[in-house]
Design a protein around this motif. Structure first.
Motif, short mmCIF file in Angstrom:
data_model
loop_
_atom_site.label_atom_id
_atom_site.label_comp_id
_atom_site.label_asym_id
_atom_site.label_seq_id
_atom_site.Cartn_x
_atom_site.Cartn_y
_atom_site.Cartn_z
N ASP A 116 91.64 -10.30 76.76
CA ASP A 116 90.93 -11.55 76.52
C ASP A 116 89.46 -11.31 76.19
OD1 ASP A 116 90.29 -14.33 76.49
OD2 ASP A 116 89.72 -14.23 78.60
N VAL A 117 88.76 -10.54 77.03
CA VAL A 117 87.32 -10.41 76.85
C VAL A 117 86.94 -9.46 75.72
CG1 VAL A 117 86.82 -11.06 79.23
CG2 VAL A 117 87.12 -8.64 78.65
N ILE A 118 87.91 -8.75 75.16
CA ILE A 118 87.66 -7.93 73.98
C ILE A 118 88.23 -8.61 72.73
CG2 ILE A 118 88.15 -5.73 72.83
CD1 ILE A 118 88.11 -4.41 75.59
N VAL A 119 89.53 -8.82 72.69
CA VAL A 119 90.18 -9.33 71.49
C VAL A 119 89.78 -10.78 71.21
CG1 VAL A 119 92.39 -9.70 70.33
CG2 VAL A 119 92.11 -7.75 71.88
N SER A 120 89.64 -11.60 72.25
CA SER A 120 89.31 -13.01 72.03
C SER A 120 87.96 -13.20 71.36
CB SER A 120 89.34 -13.78 73.36
OG SER A 120 90.64 -13.88 73.86
N ARG A 121 87.10 -12.19 71.42
CA ARG A 121 85.81 -12.31 70.73
C ARG A 121 85.97 -12.38 69.22
NH1 ARG A 121 83.74 -10.79 75.70
NH2 ARG A 121 81.56 -11.47 75.87
N LEU A 122 87.07 -11.84 68.70
CA LEU A 122 87.34 -11.97 67.28
C LEU A 122 87.71 -13.39 66.90
CD1 LEU A 122 87.42 -8.88 67.75
CD2 LEU A 122 89.34 -8.78 66.14
N LEU A 123 88.13 -14.17 67.90
CA LEU A 123 88.57 -15.54 67.66
C LEU A 123 87.55 -16.58 68.11
CD1 LEU A 123 92.11 -15.02 69.26
CD2 LEU A 123 91.52 -14.76 66.83
N GLN A 124 86.87 -16.28 69.22
CA GLN A 124 86.01 -17.28 69.87
C GLN A 124 84.54 -16.89 69.87
OE1 GLN A 124 88.06 -17.12 73.66
NE2 GLN A 124 89.33 -18.90 73.14
N THR A 125 84.17 -15.94 69.06
CA THR A 125 82.81 -15.42 68.92
C THR A 125 82.41 -14.61 70.16
OG1 THR A 125 81.47 -17.25 69.84
CG2 THR A 125 82.18 -17.42 67.51
N GLU A 126 81.26 -13.96 70.07
CA GLU A 126 80.83 -13.07 71.14
C GLU A 126 80.61 -13.79 72.47
OE1 GLU A 126 78.60 -9.42 68.83
OE2 GLU A 126 77.36 -11.04 69.63
#
Length: 431
Positions: A59-69
């Motif tokens: 979540d805290v790595i891959v989700s940044r590609l979706l939900q910004t930094e």
């Protein structure tokens, strides 16, 4: 110059950088968007994870590609496109299916499917291998046996079938044991797949903002750690490695390690095995929870654990795990030439958006664009092997272990810089 101007406009648009000086792009830690000469296309990324749930590493790595930094859609958006996902396990609180529906990437039931997008050809430009959470067995030494080798074998099979590899980032260690870690390292080299690994520790905020002077001679280093000896012990060893690899001659290799615990640790301090003054200097940097003043360290810590790492060039590094007294990572070191002592705390944002992961991901982003590791994967190979040997030493009652397999050298050109202040932390339960 027109090419440079084009790149500068692209940097401004994507990351908010407002200046382009001379012939170089000025970026924080040079860890943001591609450098001059990189392809003008957003890399397509496949994520291969063990499980995907709220606040997991996936979540805290891959989700940044979706939900910004900032994990809320309001921050800088990494210049990477998540196009596919494979999850090895699907817990009841899985969040990946909901995210796939919202953001339009596809979830595949095999690693090969994620890398080929369901076809027969490699169809992505890079892979995120995030195997840090999930229900997996423990090894004899107490490490969780995450299926990094199994998952990488499936990634490598796609590379083999296509006659080429693409950049791979492996979160945290390469494996829980030396054999698998070295196999993974060698396999990436075999397929000419750029490989990078590690955690956010080397990119963290430091207070004060100091680093080991490049090419300086070190006399001794003492670090402080807490929590588990596997997951958090990895962080501590990696922290130490990111510091000592800057010394004169670069990394020379590790000759031997030892792990002792209990009263033997306090006796080791009295016997001068490690410098208690350096330990005190490291403890003086605690930021979130300074030591209690009404009790001694010996009274606060019921079972201290000491990791000792002996390097080929004579340097010794010590990591003292002090559960019951500390909740942070700190380090102190002394230089040979002038006996100067420096110390700092490695600080993490223990609230969402856990902004330290953004600076880890910026390093990954740079590799995905350039095809070159932002920091040496040999650091993680060394860290993985050292931790494995330390836990074997512990299993054997504190035996000093010679480590001929760790007598390899490398140099790091990575230069840490202090990140900007993080955004305010949010409740970790917030989606």
């Amino acid at each position: 110059m027109r090419e440079l101007d084009r790149i500068c406009r692209r940097v401004k648009r994507r990351s908010g950088v407002k200046a382009c000086l001379g012939l170089s792009i000025v970026l924080f830690v040079a860890l943001t968007v591609p450098t001059a000469g990189a392809a003008d296309r957003t890399p397509r990324i496949a994520a291969v994870v063990t499980e995907y749930r709220h606040n997991s590493h996936a979540d805290v790595i891959v989700s940044r590609l979706l939900q910004t930094e900032t994990l809320d859609g309001k921050g800088r958006r990494p210049d990477l496109e998540l196009v596919s996902l494979y999850t090895d396990q699907v817990p009841s609180n899985d969040t990946s299916r909901k995210l796939a529906a919202e953001h339009g990437f596809k979830i595949f039931d095999s690693v090969a499917g994620a890398l080929t997008l369901g076809g027969d050809k490699l169809a992505v430009d890079g892979v995120l291998l995030v195997a840090e959470h999930g229900d997996y067995a423990k090894s004899e030494t107490g490490q969780t046996i995450y299926p990094k080798r199994r998952l990488f074998e499936q990634i490598a099979a796609v590379f083999e079938a296509n006659g080429r590899g693409v950049p791979v980032f492996c979160d945290k260690h390469l494996a829980d044991n030396w054999e698998d870690a070295k196999w993974l390292y060698d396999s990436a080299a075999k397929y000419k797949a750029p490989l990078m690994a590690g955690s956010s520790l080397p990119t963290l905020w430091r207070y004060p903002a100091v680093d080991v002077r490049r090419d300086a001679k070190l006399e001794e280093l003492v670090a402080v750690s807490y929590h588990t000896l596997d997951a958090y012990g990895f962080h501590a060893v990696e922290m130490v490695q990111s510091l000592v690899e800057r010394r004169a001659g670069g990394e020379t290799g590790v000759r031997a390690v030892r792990c002792i615990e209990g009263d033997a640790v306090w006796q080791a301090a009295k016997d001068g095995v490690f410098d208690r003054k350096l330990l005190d200097a490291a403890l003086s940097r605690l930021k979130e929870r300074p030591l209690r003043s009404d009790k001694t360290l010996e009274e606060l810590v019921k079972n201290p654990v000491l990791f000792t790492i002996e390097y080929e060039d004579g340097l010794k590094a010590h990591i003292v795990t002090l559960n019951g007294a500390v909740v942070e990572w700190t380090a102190a070191w002394r230089y040979q030439d002038d006996s100067q002592v420096e110390s700092t705390v490695f600080w993490t944002q223990e609230a969402r958006p856990y902004m330290h992961f953004s600076y880890l991901l910026r390093g990954v982003e740079q590799m995905m664009h350039t095809g070159r590791a932002t920091w040496p994967v040999e650091r993680t190979l060394m860290t993985s092997g050292v931790l494995d040997s330390l836990l074997i030493s512990k299993l054997r009652g504190g035996e000093r272990l010679e480590t001929p397999h760790l007598k390899f050298a490398y140099r790091s050109e990575f230069d840490w810089r202090q990140p900007p202040p993080p955004p305010p932390g949010r409740d970790s339960r917030e989606q």
